[in-house]
Each structure stands twice: as structure tokens, then as C-alpha cells.
Scaffold this active site. Structure first.
Site, PDB file in Angstrom:
ATOM      1  N   HIS A  14       0.908  -1.319  -0.001  1.00 28.20           N
ATOM      2  CA  HIS A  14      -0.646   0.249  -0.073  1.00 28.20           C
ATOM      3  C   HIS A  14       0.696   1.146   0.080  1.00 28.20           C
ATOM      4  O   HIS A  14       2.141   1.221   0.372  1.00 28.20           O
ATOM      5  CB  HIS A  14      -0.858  -0.455   1.201  1.00 28.20           C
ATOM      6  CG  HIS A  14      -0.611   0.094   2.247  1.00 28.20           C
ATOM      7  ND1 HIS A  14       0.183  -1.234   3.048  1.00 28.20           N
ATOM      8  CD2 HIS A  14       0.441   1.043   3.740  1.00 28.20           C
ATOM      9  CE1 HIS A  14       1.412  -0.437   4.017  1.00 28.20           C
ATOM     10  NE2 HIS A  14       0.932   1.161   4.351  1.00 28.20           N
ATOM     11  N   ASP A  55       0.897   4.976   2.175  1.00 34.09           N
ATOM     12  CA  ASP A  55       0.359   6.234   2.703  1.00 34.09           C
ATOM     13  C   ASP A  55      -0.331   6.913   2.613  1.00 34.09           C
ATOM     14  O   ASP A  55      -0.294   8.004   1.790  1.00 34.09           O
ATOM     15  CB  ASP A  55       0.918   6.126   4.214  1.00 34.09           C
ATOM     16  CG  ASP A  55       1.935   5.121   4.746  1.00 34.09           C
ATOM     17  OD1 ASP A  55       1.533   4.115   4.981  1.00 34.09           O
ATOM     18  OD2 ASP A  55       2.610   5.492   5.606  1.00 34.09           O
ATOM     19  N   HIS A 107       4.661   0.018  -0.013  1.00 29.30           N
ATOM     20  CA  HIS A 107       5.955  -0.541   0.617  1.00 29.30           C
ATOM     21  C   HIS A 107       4.560  -1.659   1.626  1.00 29.30           C
ATOM     22  O   HIS A 107       3.288  -1.163   1.785  1.00 29.30           O
ATOM     23  CB  HIS A 107       5.948   0.229   1.344  1.00 29.30           C
ATOM     24  CG  HIS A 107       4.875   0.965   2.707  1.00 29.30           C
ATOM     25  ND1 HIS A 107       4.664   2.689   2.318  1.00 29.30           N
ATOM     26  CD2 HIS A 107       4.814   0.796   4.002  1.00 29.30           C
ATOM     27  CE1 HIS A 107       4.199   2.270   2.997  1.00 29.30           C
ATOM     28  NE2 HIS A 107       4.150   2.059   3.946  1.00 29.30           N
ATOM     29  N   ARG A 146       8.753  -9.227  14.831  1.00 30.70           N
ATOM     30  CA  ARG A 146       9.081  -7.755  14.271  1.00 30.70           C
ATOM     31  C   ARG A 146       8.357  -6.667  15.464  1.00 30.70           C
ATOM     32  O   ARG A 146       6.569  -6.959  15.086  1.00 30.70           O
ATOM     33  CB  ARG A 146       8.573  -7.782  12.350  1.00 30.70           C
ATOM     34  CG  ARG A 146       8.950  -5.898  12.137  1.00 30.70           C
ATOM     35  CD  ARG A 146       8.723  -5.826  10.939  1.00 30.70           C
ATOM     36  NE  ARG A 146       8.604  -4.365  10.825  1.00 30.70           N
ATOM     37  CZ  ARG A 146       9.314  -3.809   9.870  1.00 30.70           C
ATOM     38  NH1 ARG A 146      11.291  -3.870  10.084  1.00 30.70           N
ATOM     39  NH2 ARG A 146       9.536  -2.873   9.990  1.00 30.70           N
TER      40      ARG A 146
HETATM   41  C1  GA4 Z   1      -2.595   2.651   5.399  1.00 35.11           C
HETATM   42  C2  GA4 Z   1      -1.684   3.344   5.994  1.00 35.11           C
HETATM   43  C3  GA4 Z   1      -2.183   3.145   7.807  1.00 35.11           C
HETATM   44  O1  GA4 Z   1      -1.938   1.896   8.267  1.00 35.11           O
HETATM   45  C4  GA4 Z   1      -3.585   3.307   8.266  1.00 35.11           C
HETATM   46  C5  GA4 Z   1      -3.995   2.105   7.554  1.00 35.11           C
HETATM   47  C6  GA4 Z   1      -5.612   1.787   7.118  1.00 35.11           C
HETATM   48  C7  GA4 Z   1      -6.279   1.128   8.359  1.00 35.11           C
HETATM   49  O2  GA4 Z   1      -5.469   0.077   8.597  1.00 35.11           O
HETATM   50  O3  GA4 Z   1      -7.250   0.980   9.266  1.00 35.11           O
HETATM   51  C8  GA4 Z   1      -5.627   1.842   6.129  1.00 35.11           C
HETATM   52  C9  GA4 Z   1      -4.359   2.178   5.061  1.00 35.11           C
HETATM   53  C10 GA4 Z   1      -3.541   2.829   5.599  1.00 35.11           C
HETATM   54  C11 GA4 Z   1      -4.417   2.705   3.269  1.00 35.11           C
HETATM   55  C12 GA4 Z   1      -6.058   2.147   2.813  1.00 35.11           C
HETATM   56  C13 GA4 Z   1      -7.143   1.679   3.327  1.00 35.11           C
HETATM   57  C14 GA4 Z   1      -7.063   2.751   5.147  1.00 35.11           C
HETATM   58  C15 GA4 Z   1      -6.459   0.893   5.409  1.00 35.11           C
HETATM   59  C16 GA4 Z   1      -7.208   0.449   4.298  1.00 35.11           C
HETATM   60  C17 GA4 Z   1      -7.698  -0.202   3.788  1.00 35.11           C
HETATM   61  C18 GA4 Z   1      -4.159   3.734  10.061  1.00 35.11           C
HETATM   62  C19 GA4 Z   1      -3.689   4.283   6.536  1.00 35.11           C
HETATM   63  O4  GA4 Z   1      -4.318   5.441   7.217  1.00 35.11           O
HETATM   64  O5  GA4 Z   1      -4.001   4.783   5.724  1.00 35.11           O
END
Ligand code: GA4
Length: 328
Positions: A201, A203, A258, A268
């Protein structure tokens, strides 16, 4: 050993390239030429490592040991802080689309003092210490993130130079923090492949600050399409450009794709601060960076992007929806 609850179908990657990558830009924050090195690292990788930072090592190790203690406690104890909606303790589930990974986590907003969040419902005397330690750690890391954002603006000759960091410093900044624990993955769960801890994904926010223990797992996607493993370094921080910064720089800085692969024998633990703008903030390419070029993205508010991101699939190219179609 910590065991995760309920089995779930978790993605395996049998052909994962575990090539170690030693080309991550290294930024020494104490050196005078930092601004230009930062500006060079962001378009190339959208990812770099910082050393000689201002975050006290005691703050890092204290939070790490409290997090280990928390994740080692019995599942019912941990579940008192969950399920995440979205904040609290979570186990395997990522987002709301049924996506799972081999990990457990604590996910919190940094807008409210940690003591006032649901996480506070966990019993035990050490909880207050845990909250204070997290509050301290997040303030240090946020300060460093803001310094880096200011240096980036300086390096890009953007006026005023607080253009980026004021978004994260704003009282209403929608920033979040997560502690991720990837337990070791036993042989039969490995099935000869690599078990995905956290799927690929980007961020969505402006900047992410990651610190992990010395266990391998983090991989980034290079421009040539190859996934590479990032050697861990527990005394340094890894910084990711987020989607919002990519948009503000009209695509000059790249939001790095990443993922985390589970480790066969070692746990980890990572702690990540995601610096985001206030919900109502409009995100669009900065005119001073466009130099006569067209804007590649339609303007959106962080709230609009966040809503769309949280509806999306983890691996999706979330910015695609906001890209402008070039006129032919
Ligand atoms: C990825 C980055 C962060 O961990 C996060 C994630 C969020 C979650 O875990 O709820 C998201 C992911 C993240 C991107 C798209 C959406 C939202 C899961 C998901 C499928 C907390 C964020 O802000 O975006």
C-alpha cells in the site's frame, strides 16, 4: 510466544524477492546540506532513513518495552482495548474490506490525549505509564516530522517555509499512530512462501515516521518494479512520503509503495506516526511548484480523500480517482 487469535486466510507470496537493498538515502539531520539531500531522496524513492535525529533513545526504548509487554499479555486483556472502530486494539484485520495480515496492533488518533481514548479501558497499573510514554514519544516524533517538512519546503524554495509542517502542527491535524506487532511465523504457516504481515500500500497522509526493532520485514517497491528488503535499523527512523505530499508537489515527490513480510523466527515491532492535515484542508499542487505545468490532480479535502481511502482496497492506487486526465 504470542499467538494471534482465530485463523484467517492470509496472503502468501511464494516468489518474493528478498533482495537486500542498501541504497536507501541516508540523511544525517546534523549536517548542513540536509535540505538538498532530502529534496533529492523524495522524487527518487519517496523513502529515506534519518540519523542524528532529536528523538531521545530512552523514549524509543521505553515505548518499545511497554509495547512488548502489552502484546505479550493474554488476548482477552488486549481485546479490552478493541475491537478497533477504528481506534483500539486490532488483530489481523486491516481496514474495513476484509483484508487481513499476520499482525496485531494498537491504532490511535494523536488528536486526543491517549489517556482519553478507548485504549485507556485496559486495566492494570502500568497503563498510565503506557499512555504517558506514547504521548511523549509522539510529541518527539511529530517535532522531527515537522522539522523534516520544513527542510523540504526550504529545499524546494517554497514560501512560507512552514507550508507543509503547519498542516501537521495544526491543532486539528488528523494524525494517527500505530504500534504493529508481527509475531514470528511458524514453519507450517509459511507454506514455503512468505507470509504477508501488512499488504502492499501507500500511506494516504503527508508524512509517515517509522521506527522498528531489528527484525527484517519491511519492503519497498522500486521504480523498476522490483520489491526490495530494507535492512532494519533500530536507532534510526525511516520516513515515507505520503499520497498527500505527492499531490502537493504535483507528483514530484513519490508516495512509496511498501509492505511488511512476516519473519520466520523473530517478532517485529514497529511504531509509526502518520502526520496528516486537518480534515477540512484542501490538498492540491502548490502553484509555486508547477512552473507552468498542468496540475496532475483535482483538488480534494483531506476528509474527501480519507473517506475514499478507507473505502478502498489496501493495494489500490488511491490517487487514481483524483488524477486529471491529460487532454490529448
Ligand atoms: C495505510 C497506512 C496506515 O496504516 C493507515 C491504514 C488504514 C488502516 O489500517 O485502517 C488503511 C490503509 C492505511 C490505507 C487504505 C485503507 C485505510 C486500511 C485500508 C484498507 C492507518 C492509513 O491511514 O491508511
Amino acid at each position: 510466544m504470542v499467538v494471534l487469535s482465530k485463523p484467517a486466510v492470509i496472503e502468501h507470496l511464494s516468489l518474493v524477492n528478498n533482495t537486500l537493498f542498501h541504497g536507501v538515502p541516508l540523511i544525517d539531520l546534523s549536517k548542513p546540506n540536509v535540505n538538498s539531500l532530502l529534496v533529492k531522496a523524495c522524487p527518487e524513492f519517496g523513502f529515506f532513513k534519518v540519523i542524528n535525529h532529536s528523538v531521545p533513545i530512552e523514549s524509543i526504548t521505553k515505548l518499545e518495552s511497554l509495547a512488548i509487554q502489552f502484546f505479550s499479555s493474554p488476548l482477552p486483556e488486549k481485546e479490552k482495548a478493541g475491537p478497533p472502530d477504528p481506534f483500539g486494539y486490532g488483530n489481523k484485520k486491516i481496514g474495513s474490506n476484509g483484508y487481513v495480515g499476520w499482525f496485531e496492533y494498537i491504532f490511535l488518533t494523536t488528536n486526543t490525549d491517549f489517556n482519553n481514548q478507548k485504549f485507556a479501558s485496559i486495566s492494570g497499573e502500568s497503563q498510565e505509564t503506557f499512555h504517558c510514554t506514547m504521548n511523549d514519544y509522539v510529541s518527539f516524533v511529530k517535532k522531527m516530522a515537522c522539522e523534516i517538512l520544513e527542510m523540504l519546503a526550504e529545499g524546494l524554495k517554497i514560501q512560507p517555509r512552514n507550508t507543509f509542517n503547519k498542516l501537521v502542527m495544526n491543532e486539528e491535524s488528523d494524525s494517527v499512530f500505530r504500534l504493529n506487532h508481527y509475531p514470528p511465523c511458524l514453519d507450517d504457516q509459511f507454506k514455503g512462501g512468505n507470509l504477508i504481515g501488512f499488504g502492499e500500500h501507500t500511506d494516504p497522509q503527508i508524512i509517515s515516521v517509522l521506527r522498528s526493532n531489528n527484525t527484517f520485514g519491511l519492503q519497498i517497491l522500486l521504480k523498476d518494479g522490483n520489491w526490495v528488503s530494507i535492512p532494519p535499523d533500530q536507532t534510526s527512523f525511516f520516513i515515507n512520503v505520503g499520497d498527500s505530499l505527492q499531490v502537493m508537489t504535483n507528483g514530484m515527490f513519490k508516495s512509496v509503495r511498501h509492505r511488511v513480510v512476516a519473519n520466520k523466527s523473530k517478532s517485529r515491532l514497529s511504531m509509526i506516526y502518520f502526520g496528516g492535515p486537518p480534515l477540512c484542508k484542501k490538498i492540491a499542487p502548490l502553484p509555486s511548484l508547477m512552473k507552468g505545468e498542468d496540475s496532475l490532480y483535482q483538488e480534494f479535502t483531506w476528509l474527501e480523500y480519507k473517506k475514499s481511502a478507507y473505502r478502498s482496497r489496501l493495494a489500490e492506487n488511491r490517487l487514481g480517482e483524483f488524477e486529471k486526465i491529460a487532454a490529448s
